[in-house]
Design a protein around this motif. Structure first.
Motif, PDB file in Angstrom:
ATOM      1  N   LYS A  94      24.928  31.916  52.551  1.00  0.00           N
ATOM      2  CA  LYS A  94      24.593  30.676  52.885  1.00  0.00           C
ATOM      3  C   LYS A  94      26.254  30.263  51.317  1.00  0.00           C
ATOM      4  N   LEU A  95      27.289  30.129  52.315  1.00  0.00           N
ATOM      5  CA  LEU A  95      28.669  29.643  51.143  1.00  0.00           C
ATOM      6  C   LEU A  95      28.218  28.427  50.470  1.00  0.00           C
ATOM      7  N   VAL A  96      28.645  28.256  49.022  1.00  0.00           N
ATOM      8  CA  VAL A  96      28.868  27.428  48.263  1.00  0.00           C
ATOM      9  C   VAL A  96      30.022  27.149  48.083  1.00  0.00           C
ATOM     10  N   VAL A  97      31.104  28.244  47.401  1.00  0.00           N
ATOM     11  CA  VAL A  97      32.664  27.479  47.222  1.00  0.00           C
ATOM     12  C   VAL A  97      33.460  29.362  47.809  1.00  0.00           C
ATOM     13  N   ASN A  98      34.197  28.935  47.702  1.00  0.00           N
ATOM     14  CA  ASN A  98      35.394  30.149  47.742  1.00  0.00           C
ATOM     15  C   ASN A  98      36.188  29.822  46.947  1.00  0.00           C
ATOM     16  N   GLN A 104      36.945  41.746  37.274  1.00  0.00           N
ATOM     17  CA  GLN A 104      36.872  42.954  37.381  1.00  0.00           C
ATOM     18  C   GLN A 104      35.648  43.179  36.411  1.00  0.00           C
ATOM     19  N   GLN A 105      35.366  42.342  35.556  1.00  0.00           N
ATOM     20  CA  GLN A 105      34.175  42.868  34.236  1.00  0.00           C
ATOM     21  C   GLN A 105      33.063  41.925  35.218  1.00  0.00           C
ATOM     22  N   GLY A 106      32.768  41.999  36.903  1.00  0.00           N
ATOM     23  CA  GLY A 106      32.136  41.387  36.856  1.00  0.00           C
ATOM     24  C   GLY A 106      31.185  40.691  37.303  1.00  0.00           C
ATOM     25  N   GLN A 107      32.075  39.351  35.756  1.00  0.00           N
ATOM     26  CA  GLN A 107      30.594  38.587  35.269  1.00  0.00           C
ATOM     27  C   GLN A 107      31.467  37.197  35.263  1.00  0.00           C
ATOM     28  N   PRO A 108      32.123  36.345  36.766  1.00  0.00           N
ATOM     29  CA  PRO A 108      32.219  35.368  36.200  1.00  0.00           C
ATOM     30  C   PRO A 108      31.977  34.489  35.452  1.00  0.00           C
ATOM     31  N   SER A 109      32.282  33.327  35.282  1.00  0.00           N
ATOM     32  CA  SER A 109      31.959  32.779  34.214  1.00  0.00           C
ATOM     33  C   SER A 109      31.289  31.618  34.582  1.00  0.00           C
ATOM     34  N   LYS A 110      30.252  31.042  33.887  1.00  0.00           N
ATOM     35  CA  LYS A 110      28.935  29.918  34.453  1.00  0.00           C
ATOM     36  C   LYS A 110      29.797  28.550  34.629  1.00  0.00           C
ATOM     37  N   THR A 111      29.296  28.115  35.650  1.00  0.00           N
ATOM     38  CA  THR A 111      30.019  27.394  36.224  1.00  0.00           C
ATOM     39  C   THR A 111      28.905  26.102  36.421  1.00  0.00           C
ATOM     40  N   ALA A 112      29.325  24.665  36.742  1.00  0.00           N
ATOM     41  CA  ALA A 112      27.396  23.973  37.160  1.00  0.00           C
ATOM     42  C   ALA A 112      27.327  24.170  38.291  1.00  0.00           C
ATOM     43  N   LEU A 113      28.009  25.371  39.249  1.00  0.00           N
ATOM     44  CA  LEU A 113      27.150  25.483  40.246  1.00  0.00           C
ATOM     45  C   LEU A 113      25.963  25.963  40.358  1.00  0.00           C
ATOM     46  N   ALA A 114      26.921  27.516  38.902  1.00  0.00           N
ATOM     47  CA  ALA A 114      25.657  28.062  38.849  1.00  0.00           C
ATOM     48  C   ALA A 114      24.821  28.156  37.572  1.00  0.00           C
ATOM     49  N   GLY A 115      24.040  26.681  37.291  1.00  0.00           N
ATOM     50  CA  GLY A 115      23.607  26.524  36.186  1.00  0.00           C
ATOM     51  C   GLY A 115      22.178  27.136  36.397  1.00  0.00           C
ATOM     52  N   VAL A 121      22.390  30.081  42.668  1.00  0.00           N
ATOM     53  CA  VAL A 121      23.526  30.133  43.012  1.00  0.00           C
ATOM     54  C   VAL A 121      24.189  31.281  42.228  1.00  0.00           C
ATOM     55  N   ARG A 122      24.475  32.059  43.281  1.00  0.00           N
ATOM     56  CA  ARG A 122      24.298  33.507  42.888  1.00  0.00           C
ATOM     57  C   ARG A 122      25.800  33.888  43.147  1.00  0.00           C
ATOM     58  N   PRO A 123      27.311  34.279  42.067  1.00  0.00           N
ATOM     59  CA  PRO A 123      28.548  34.808  42.549  1.00  0.00           C
ATOM     60  C   PRO A 123      27.735  35.530  43.868  1.00  0.00           C
ATOM     61  N   GLY A 124      28.866  35.365  44.863  1.00  0.00           N
ATOM     62  CA  GLY A 124      29.057  36.447  46.652  1.00  0.00           C
ATOM     63  C   GLY A 124      29.630  37.572  46.407  1.00  0.00           C
ATOM     64  N   PRO A 125      29.253  38.357  46.783  1.00  0.00           N
ATOM     65  CA  PRO A 125      30.606  39.636  47.762  1.00  0.00           C
ATOM     66  C   PRO A 125      32.209  38.968  47.935  1.00  0.00           C
ATOM     67  N   SER A 137      41.309  37.432  51.359  1.00  0.00           N
ATOM     68  CA  SER A 137      42.004  36.438  50.169  1.00  0.00           C
ATOM     69  C   SER A 137      41.054  35.711  49.146  1.00  0.00           C
ATOM     70  N   THR A 138      40.087  35.275  48.994  1.00  0.00           N
ATOM     71  CA  THR A 138      39.246  35.300  48.634  1.00  0.00           C
ATOM     72  C   THR A 138      38.675  36.081  47.320  1.00  0.00           C
ATOM     73  N   ASP A 139      38.693  35.530  45.752  1.00  0.00           N
ATOM     74  CA  ASP A 139      38.690  36.572  44.989  1.00  0.00           C
ATOM     75  C   ASP A 139      37.888  36.235  44.555  1.00  0.00           C
ATOM     76  N   LEU A 140      36.623  34.989  44.429  1.00  0.00           N
ATOM     77  CA  LEU A 140      35.798  34.620  43.993  1.00  0.00           C
ATOM     78  C   LEU A 140      34.826  33.699  44.623  1.00  0.00           C
ATOM     79  N   ARG A 141      33.676  34.141  44.496  1.00  0.00           N
ATOM     80  CA  ARG A 141      32.920  33.149  45.681  1.00  0.00           C
ATOM     81  C   ARG A 141      31.828  32.928  45.089  1.00  0.00           C
ATOM     82  N   TYR A 142      30.801  32.203  45.868  1.00  0.00           N
ATOM     83  CA  TYR A 142      29.256  31.422  44.880  1.00  0.00           C
ATOM     84  C   TYR A 142      28.537  30.880  46.430  1.00  0.00           C
TER      85      TYR A 142
END
Length: 345
Positions: free
Chosen positions: A68-72, A119-130, A135-139, A145-150
């Motif tokens: 279930k997508l939160v944000v692209n 590249q590090q596979g550790q996106p910075s924590k945001t208000a979405l992923a408290g 909420v977790r980073p998704g594949p 074209s998306t490069d980061l997904r929650y």
């Protein structure tokens, strides 16, 4: 949100940057769009308008790769797609504002920073992923074209998304939208309250039987409304995501209608109690039931009459037009999307 964003973004981003926020509206048709297609449409619109950053908000529940997508986020084109139901049903405005701010700040950063995080596979924590949010980073697929997904996952994520969908439907609007059903329920309750047979039944019924009567009447009302107004969602696709989307839509419909019917039930119980306090005579009641008319009997009678009146309301809901029930059960945009799908069919 648009009025407050420029000042807040300038304070958070700094570096002498100034932000000008524009608001545009474009319909996203239910069951006809997926995140990749939506991102493509946003890209085309951004190119036409010459926008630097675009954050698209939708009340559609979006799915990608079984999640279930939160944000692209697309840093290269400065695009973000945010699904509002995934933020949950509580404090939505605050969560949406923070999510939009976080998305704009992330997209305004240099692309190298975003690439390093990926590249590090550790996106910075945001208000979405408290800390307490499911909420977790998704594949992300290689062809996207998306490069980061929650995304949200697990039972908590499902409940969070369902709560967001129910909130978008505004279940409290169902009460005034069922005027004819409520009129039938009130008439049934008024007659039942002064019926001596109902007095005897209410006095003889145990608490478990009263609970069964309540659950049965509410279930009957919910089922009748969904079936009669054709609120049940059937997907024309056989893909797993289409089936999951259909289950979510149907679950949100049942919960939405259920909350509305439960509010009606409580209202009927209160009105019946006031009517009973005004109209009943303790000596007449005692002569018919051989039991004193005390507070317990008042509450028991009102409870049982509310169940009876709800059944009468279910029959009265047949007088309502399907359009009126759909308008009361769905948000404006969801109703527009469903009408568009029906016209296309």
């Amino acid at each position: 949100m648009a009025r407050r964003l420029p000042a807040r973004l300038s304070d958070n981003v700094g570096k002498g940057r100034r932000f000008e926020v524009k608001v545009a509206s474009e319909p996203f048709t239910a069951e006809c769009e997926d995140p990749s297609t939506l991102m493509g449409r946003i890209t085309d619109r951004a190119s036409e308008e010459g926008w630097d950053i675009v954050v698209a908000l939708t009340d559609l529940p979006l799915h990608t790769q079984g999640r279930k997508l939160v944000v692209n986020l697309d840093h290269e084109h400065g695009l973000a797609l945010l699904s509002l139901p995934a933020l949950g049903g509580f404090r939505l405005q605050t969560k949406a504002r923070r999510a939009v701010e976080e998305a704009v700040i992330a997209l305004a950063e240099p692309r190298a920073t975003a690439a390093d995080e990926q590249q590090q596979g550790q996106p910075s924590k945001t208000a979405l992923a408290g800390r307490f949010a499911p909420v977790r980073p998704g594949p992300v697929g290689e062809d996207e074209s998306t490069d980061l997904r929650y995304v949200v996952s697990g039972p908590r994520g499902y409940v969070r998304l369902l709560a967001g969908m129910v909130r978008a439907n505004r279940p409290w609007r169902l009460v005034p939208g069922l005027s004819k059903a409520l009129a039938a329920a009130l008439a049934t309750g008024a007659v039942a309250t002064v019926n001596s047979t109902v007095w005897s039944l209410a006095e003889a019924l145990s608490a478990p039987r009263l609970v069964i009567a309540m659950v049965g009447s509410i279930g009957l009302m919910i089922g009748w409304l969904i079936v009669d107004a054709e609120l049940w969602h059937r997907s024309a696709e056989n893909s797993p995501e289409a089936k999951l989307r259909a289950k979510l839509y149907n679950a949100s419909t049942v919960v939405t209608v259920g909350i509305g019917v439960l509010v009606c039930y409580v209202g009927l119980m209160v009105i019946n109690l006031v009517w009973a306090l005004f109209i009943l005579n303790d000596r007449v009641f005692a002569s018919m039931t051989r039991a004193p008319l005390d507070a317990t009997e008042y509450l028991t009678l009102s409870w049982f009459v509310a169940s009876t009146a709800t059944v009468g309301g279910a029959l009265g809901s047949g007088l309502e037009s399907d359009e009126a029930i759909r308008a009361a059960a769905y948000s404006k945009r969801e109703q527009e999307r469903r009408n568009l799908l029906q016209s296309e069919d």
